[in-house]
Design an enzyme around this catalytic site. Structure first.
Site, mmCIF file in Angstrom:
data_model
loop_
_atom_site.group_PDB
_atom_site.id
_atom_site.type_symbol
_atom_site.label_atom_id
_atom_site.label_comp_id
_atom_site.label_asym_id
_atom_site.label_seq_id
_atom_site.Cartn_x
_atom_site.Cartn_y
_atom_site.Cartn_z
ATOM 1 C CB CYS A 151 -29.763 -47.647 5.878
ATOM 2 S SG CYS A 151 -27.949 -47.019 6.068
HETATM 3 N N1 LIG Z 1 -29.701 -45.188 7.684
HETATM 4 C C1 LIG Z 1 -29.254 -44.529 7.464
HETATM 5 O O1 LIG Z 1 -27.828 -44.128 6.801
HETATM 6 N N2 LIG Z 1 -29.789 -44.350 5.772
HETATM 7 C C2 LIG Z 1 -29.809 -43.640 4.478
HETATM 8 C C3 LIG Z 1 -29.638 -42.496 3.718
HETATM 9 C C4 LIG Z 1 -29.887 -42.032 2.949
HETATM 10 C C5 LIG Z 1 -30.191 -41.032 2.159
HETATM 11 N N3 LIG Z 1 -29.986 -40.630 1.093
HETATM 12 C C6 LIG Z 1 -30.609 -39.779 2.829
HETATM 13 O O2 LIG Z 1 -29.150 -38.600 2.653
HETATM 14 O O3 LIG Z 1 -30.962 -39.759 4.095
#
Ligand SMILES: NC(=O)NCCC[C@H](N)C(=O)O
Length: 410
Positions: free
Chosen positions: A398
């Protein structure tokens, strides 16, 4: 020589990546705003930064060029006309199309050098930052107790999601929640105006001017012609069919899209929180997305003479073997499939593995059971620090947006 974007797999040696070091935006989260800003807790910034620097160090030491999002945006805004247009669009997308507040925000931000301006936008702008002689009625009445004019963007350190490299192009994404929607405007300006990308033939397979939603955590580049995309909390089936159509029509090299339906919840918000490719024939998978006999609803999309064919399949192993032309493959369960360890480690991104070369991955050190099993399956594992970063619910995949990977030989 490859172009500025070249990502034809999840596993080719990682040559260049975009990261965002967590900044003050993370300290602008409060308990009240946490759910809306998609955080489960408030990270301790100095430690989060130390952990992020550790992540960047591991990537650099292994031959990856690390570019930072805020630097790229500032460099993309060199031309005055572009800078002005960017500012107007960002302020407008923050809820102020015209009026006194829009003017005051523009005056304040325009007084800063580009890097400071970009960082201030990312951090969030409080009312007291701006010289407002009088408020518009909205701030004076409805929003009188709310301290921010422009909300912070604490999720920016998850650079994976607002845009995703696919082959020699990318998708610039219409994000699901308002908290993240402005993030992809940064990428739009980088691709259109930064010297490294502008006028270099980078194809935007799908831009952000859509109502249907897609996020990069759901977009997995399994090979030079196969993608997997999660039907998830963040990515709709309509958007998947739309990007598949664009890839099939635009000589992208992609002729297969596997849509995989995963549970629609916060713990498993994107496909890469439950499933990642880490070697030619090895994948991590969170057992909760599969039935006991390895089934998950999947649809395989191919181009046809007059549109797109859609075939329903349920056997994940078989789907991967057929589409990737593999005799066998190794699905490695998060937390070794233990009913307590697997959900605990998945919650802290134990399935969110970033491959930096075939069979070589970066993971969070806290997921020691998953790390042990990855090593047992022959993978080389680089562990990075993870107490604070994981509070945002994202791991090494991510936190990285690959823009160049070496092509694979086979
Ligand atoms: N690719 C991913 O799973 N990204 C994590 C994103 C976490 C962020 N707090 C969200 O909820 O969008």
């Amino acid at each position: 020589m490859s172009g500025p974007i070249n990502v034809k797999s999840e596993i080719g040696k990682l040559k260049a990546v975009i990261l965002k070091r967590p900044g003050k935006e993370v300290e602008n989260i409060t308990p009240d705003t946490m759910p809306r800003l998609l955080f489960d807790d408030i990270p301790y910034l100095p430690i989060a930064q130390k952990e992020h620097d550790d992540f960047a160090r591991v990537l650099k030491e292994n031959g990856t060029e690390v570019l930072y999002l805020d630097d790229l945006v500032a460099e993309a805004l060199e031309e005055e006309k572009v800078r002005q247009e960017f500012l107007e669009r960002m302020i407008s997308e923050s809820g102020f199309q015209t009026g006194k507040t829009a003017t005051a925000l523009k005056e304040y931000l325009d007084s800063l050098d580009s890097l400071t301006m970009v960082q201030r936008i990312m951090e969030g702008i409080r009312k007291e930052d701006v010289q407002l002689k009088s408020f518009d009625l909205r701030e004076a009445s409805e929003d009188s107790d709310y301290p921010f004019l422009m909300d912070p963007m604490p999720n920016l350190y998850f650079t994976r999601d607002p845009a995703a490299s696919i082959g020699t192009g990318l998708s610039i994404n219409h994000m699901t929640f308002a908290a993240r929607r402005r993030e992809s405007l940064f990428m739009e300006y980088i691709i259109a105006h930064h010297k490294r990308f502008a006028n270099q033939g980078v194809h935007v397979w799908r831009n952000r001017n859509h109502n249907t939603r897609i996020e990069g955590g759901d977009e997995l580049v399994l090979s030079n012609h196969v993608l997997a995309i999660g039907v998830s909390q963040r990515t709709s089936a309509e958007a998947i069919q739309d990007i598949a159509g664009s890839l099939f029509e635009n000589a992208s090299g992609y002729d297969t899209v596997i849509a995989i339906k995963i549970p629609h919840n916060h713990a498993m918000m994107h496909l890469d929180t439950v499933f990642t490719m880490i070697n030619y024939d090895q994948f991590t998978v969170h057992p909760a997305i599969l039935t006991k006999d390895g089934q998950v609803d999947s649809w395989i999309l191919h181009p046809t003479k007059d549109g797109i064919s859609i075939e329903h399949q349920r056997d994940l192993k078989q789907v991967l073997k057929t589409t990737l032309n593999l005799d066998d493959l190794d699905l490695i369960p998060t937390g070794n499939g233990d009913p307590i360890v697997a959900p605990r480690e998945q919650w802290n991104d134990g399935s969110n593995t970033l491959a930096i070369a075939p069979g070589e991955v970066v993971t969070y050190n806290r997921n020691y059971v998953s790390n042990k099993i990855l090593r047992k399956h022959g993978l080389k594992v680089h562990e990075v620090l993870s107490s604070e970063l994981s509070r945002g619910r994202g791991g090494p995949r991510c936190m990285s947006m690959p823009i160049v990977r070496e092509d694979l030989n086979k």
